[in-house]
Design an enzyme around this catalytic site. Structure first.
Site, PDB file in Angstrom:
ATOM      1  N   LYS A   1     -11.029   1.804  13.196  1.00 58.35           N
ATOM      2  CA  LYS A   1      -9.760   2.434  13.599  1.00 58.35           C
ATOM      3  C   LYS A   1      -9.757   2.749  15.100  1.00 58.35           C
ATOM      4  O   LYS A   1      -8.727   2.627  15.767  1.00 58.35           O
ATOM      5  CB  LYS A   1      -9.531   3.713  12.781  1.00 58.35           C
ATOM      6  CG  LYS A   1      -9.163   3.438  11.333  1.00 58.35           C
ATOM      7  CD  LYS A   1      -7.733   2.944  11.252  1.00 58.35           C
ATOM      8  CE  LYS A   1      -7.356   2.355   9.915  1.00 58.35           C
ATOM      9  NZ  LYS A   1      -6.085   1.626   9.939  1.00 58.35           N
TER      10      LYS A   1
ATOM     11  N   LEU B   1      -3.145  11.420   3.660  1.00 59.72           N
ATOM     12  CA  LEU B   1      -1.813  11.126   3.128  1.00 59.72           C
ATOM     13  C   LEU B   1      -1.806  11.164   1.611  1.00 59.72           C
ATOM     14  O   LEU B   1      -2.842  10.973   0.965  1.00 59.72           O
ATOM     15  CB  LEU B   1      -1.387   9.723   3.589  1.00 59.72           C
ATOM     16  CG  LEU B   1      -1.369   9.524   5.096  1.00 59.72           C
ATOM     17  CD1 LEU B   1      -1.242   8.039   5.430  1.00 59.72           C
ATOM     18  CD2 LEU B   1      -0.238  10.324   5.715  1.00 59.72           C
TER      19      LEU B   1
ATOM     20  N   GLY C   1       0.821  -1.215   0.000  1.00 61.79           N
ATOM     21  CA  GLY C   1       0.000   0.000   0.000  1.00 61.79           C
ATOM     22  C   GLY C   1       0.849   1.257   0.000  1.00 61.79           C
ATOM     23  O   GLY C   1       2.088   1.204   0.077  1.00 61.79           O
TER      24      GLY C   1
ATOM     25  N   CYS D   1      -9.793  10.285  10.803  1.00 61.51           N
ATOM     26  CA  CYS D   1     -11.263  10.201  10.764  1.00 61.51           C
ATOM     27  C   CYS D   1     -11.840   9.598  12.045  1.00 61.51           C
ATOM     28  O   CYS D   1     -13.061   9.533  12.197  1.00 61.51           O
ATOM     29  CB  CYS D   1     -11.746   9.439   9.540  1.00 61.51           C
ATOM     30  SG  CYS D   1     -11.401   7.699   9.611  1.00 61.51           S
TER      31      CYS D   1
END
Ligand code: GFB
Length: 316
Positions: free
Chosen positions: A142, A168, A15, A111
């Site tokens: 998260k 990002l 990723g 978030c």
């Protein structure tokens, strides 16, 4: 300081973040980097993850794997974003605990904070109000990841830490126009408009939402800094502390890629959180600040986009 000769697992190495973490660790002299592709290991499968940890025995883990995407992907696939990420965080944290990993860094996301949090957002704002609906599933997963690290530290004494990055971008990003984040999507849209001789480019939303953008190489540097120097329960924000409107971002990308193009705003698309800029004083007090300006980062990312596109290696 981490032992540079010890085995390190970078979960999610293909990723945007994982590939940057690998580059950073290689540059810093880590000699035993372990990775595994999703075709060989489903990180949502606890028994498969356990078997992998038993075989590889990493001493350090960078947990930067997950199902990720921009505002459209998040709001149309909330079940995947919640389930995949909950499971991945749970299996890896549990396997790291069971095999006595020395230290783990978990990567969250800005978030996690309430939609209407005071700005800039301090770490204390977590769980102080309702979440932004367009990414609630992802945010809940998260938050669970942060709490896993905190509770494994409290109950078992595991040295698991959490970093919360802002939005990002950088080399290796996903340039998918529908599923990706705003910066790579706009870069590709302006590029394709220039190639097609089209003088107008569509930007989602009103353009009034404000976002902060951190170059992924700065994030990777911060992750290693925290692994070397931080061992505490509280999560740590990682960002620049500087934000701009989506209109200003679109204008900066336009000026770089397709100067003179007109912007058209598609207000049928959501703005998401009205503002999301992190208070980065905790990390600054520890001794780390970001070093890449948005102008430099945009130019570097566009150069990478052109090269990767010529090689046929873009993630689209
Ligand atoms: O990058 P983005 O999808 O992330 O969108 P979020 C940021 C803002 O850019 C929103 C606007 O106000 C969008 O409406 N925007 C304008 C666009 N044009 C575009 C476009 O072409 N594509 C996209 N994607 N946006 C994500 C969360 O929210 O932030 C994730 O969904 C994650 O959970 C990530 O946390 C960091 O900042 O709105």
């Amino acid at each position: 300081m981490l032992d540079r000769s010890a085995p390190v697992f970078v979960a999610g190495h293909r990723g945007l973040v994982g590939s940057a973490v690998l580059r950073r660790l290689e540059a810093d002299g880590f000699g035993d980097l372990r990775t595994v592709g999703r075709e060989d290991l489903d990180l949502r499968d606890q028994s498969a993850v356990d078997a992998w940890f038993d075989a590889e025995r990493p001493r350090y883990v960078f947990l930067v794997a997950g199902t990720v995407g921009g505002i459209h992907a998040n709001s149309t696939r909330p079940a995947e974003f919640l389930y995949d990420n909950l499971m991945i965080h749970g299996t890896v944290v549990q396997a790291a605990h069971r095999t006595c990993v020395d230290k783990l860094l978990y990567l969250g996301s800005s978030c996690i904070y309430p939609r209407l949090a005071d700005q800039p957002i301090t770490e204390e704002a977590l769980l102080s109000g309702p979440l932004e609906p367009t990414n609630e599933g992802y945010a809940l997963a998260k938050i669970a990841g942060i709490k896993l690290c905190e509770t494994y530290r409290r109950q078992y004494g595991d040295d698991f830490i959490s970093a919360m990055p802002t939005n990002l971008y950088g080399p290796g990003d996903n340039f998918d126009l529908e599923g990706g984040h705003v910066l790579p999507a706009l870069m590709r849209r302006f590029h394709e408009a220039k190639e097609a001789g089209d003088g107008t480019v569509t930007v989602w939303g009103t353009g009034g939402a404000r976002r902060e953008f951190l170059h992924v190489d700065d994030l990777a540097d911060a992750c290693l800094f925290l692994m070397d120097h931080y061992s505490d329960a509280g999560h740590v924000n990682v960002g620049t502390g500087v934000d701009l409107t989506i209109r200003e971002l679109a204008e900066a990308v336009r000026d770089l890629v397709h100067p003179g193009a007109e912007l058209a705003f598609d207000t049928s698309k959501p703005d998401g959180m009205p503002r999301k800029v992190l208070d980065v004083s905790r990390l600054a007090d520890l001794g780390w600040t970001a070093s890449t300006s948005l102008a430099d980062g945009l130019a570097e990312t566009y150069a990478w986009f052109l090269e990767a596109s010529a090689r046929g290696e873009l993630r689209l």
